[in-house]
Design an enzyme around this catalytic site. Structure first.
Site, PDB file in Angstrom:
ATOM      1  N   CYS A   1      -1.561   9.592   2.677  1.00 40.62           N
ATOM      2  CA  CYS A   1      -1.262   9.183   1.301  1.00 40.62           C
ATOM      3  C   CYS A   1      -2.354   9.605   0.331  1.00 40.62           C
ATOM      4  O   CYS A   1      -2.111   9.671  -0.874  1.00 40.62           O
ATOM      5  CB  CYS A   1      -1.031   7.675   1.236  1.00 40.62           C
ATOM      6  SG  CYS A   1      -2.423   6.689   1.794  1.00 40.62           S
TER       7      CYS A   1
ATOM      8  N   GLU B   1       0.878  -1.167   0.000  1.00 44.71           N
ATOM      9  CA  GLU B   1       0.000   0.000   0.000  1.00 44.71           C
ATOM     10  C   GLU B   1       0.916   1.217   0.000  1.00 44.71           C
ATOM     11  O   GLU B   1       1.477   1.577   1.031  1.00 44.71           O
ATOM     12  CB  GLU B   1      -0.909  -0.031   1.239  1.00 44.71           C
ATOM     13  CG  GLU B   1      -2.131   0.856   1.113  1.00 44.71           C
ATOM     14  CD  GLU B   1      -1.847   2.317   1.404  1.00 44.71           C
ATOM     15  OE1 GLU B   1      -1.705   3.094   0.434  1.00 44.71           O
ATOM     16  OE2 GLU B   1      -1.778   2.686   2.578  1.00 44.71           O
TER      17      GLU B   1
END
Length: 308
Positions: free
Chosen positions: A247, A213
């Site tokens: 993010c 991820e």
């Protein structure tokens, strides 16, 4: 004993525990999810204090993004666990008649979970929920860049779980490298693309399935018909939550030229509304994790036109 030998022995113990079959039972998985929820509840104040120490996150933001979301995920797993474990009947082609086919969802075995510093509690324990629900054992590697959270998470896991089932390894790059050299059955990594390449390379050496991820880029598009008040509030909330250390925070705005100046003005107004005239003194604004990252961000501003 060297760290390499210590970690290899730890993995061997977890392998033996997994191979006993204890983790595969529905009742066990459910009990461990409930125990994790109990652990988080018992350590909630200490975890929030650790997040405050590392990132200065306001309590509401810290609870909603680090703790509350975990309660929701555990409840979701408990509600769906039996269905997830049930074999799934699938159609077979005529060539296989009169046979039938089912998909059985077996656990990987021993999972290595490596988490980042920006959401040091949530991004370590959220994959753990999946590992428990899936019937795996787990080794957790929290981020050393968030040391207060690292210490709290180790204390919580050590208190509530047998290390033969779930264990925590602390330390930095060397310790992470030693773990990656071991033949875990799956690796879950959240972090930067640069480190993600190292993780994937190490996983490939042992033919280990890996989940990466790695964030990405998140543009915001504002056209000429947009509600600028609403857009400004959403952009500022998304960009300044956790001091932008997300993010999926907006990286840049693509805005129609006809509303560009108006949007800029509204964004400045919303920043003031959220954080006052001096955001550096605001109790509602988190902080950058380290001096090194502050300096990195400062270099990015060199030569740029700064609006706020």
């Amino acid at each position: 004993m060297s760290s390499e030998k210590r970690y290899a022995a730890m993995l061997q113990v977890q392998r033996a525990y997994f191979e006993s079959g204890a983790t595969k039972d529905y009742a066990f998985r459910r009990a461990m999810l409930l125990r994790l929820r109990e652990a988080i509840k018992a350590w909630e104040e200490r975890l929030l204090a650790a997040v405050k120490a590392d990132l200065a996150k306001p309590e509401f933001e810290a609870f909603s993004s680090e703790i509350g979301i975990l309660y929701m995920e555990i409840s979701h797993a408990l509600k769906n666990l039996r269905r997830w474990m049930r074999p799934e009947k699938v159609r077979v082609e005529a060539v296989h008649w009169p046979g039938s086919a089912r998909i059985y969802k077996d656990p990987y075995g021993s999972a290595l979970i490596i988490s980042p510093w920006n959401y040091p509690v949530q991004l370590l324990l959220s994959p753990l929920i999946g590992a428990i629900a899936g019937g795996n054992t787990a080794v957790l590697k929290p981020s050393e860049i968030a040391p207060a959270c690292e210490k709290a998470l180790q204390g919580m896991i050590d208190e509530f779980f047998d290390p033969a089932y779930i264990a925590v390894v602390t330390g930095g790059v060397r310790e992470t490298g030693d773990l990656l050299a071991l033949p875990f059955d799956t690796i879950f990594f959240t972090g930067s693309p640069q480190v993600g390449k190292i993780v994937m390379r190490a996983a490939a050496e042992n033919l280990v399935p890996v989940t990466l991820e790695l964030g990405g880029k998140s543009p915001v598009i504002v056209d000429a018909t947009a509600n600028l008040d609403l857009a400004a509030h959403k952009i500022v909330w998304g960009k300044f939550s956790n001091a932008g250390q997300i993010c999926v925070a907006p990286d840049y705005v693509l805005v129609h030229r006809d509303v560009r100046e108006a949007l800029q003005e509204k964004i400045l107004d919303v920043i003031k509304e959220f954080f006052g005239d001096d955001p550096s003194a605001s109790p509602d604004f988190a902080r950058i994790i380290s001096d090194r990252h502050v300096e990195r961000l400062g270099r990015l501003l060199d030569g740029q036109t700064v609006l706020a």
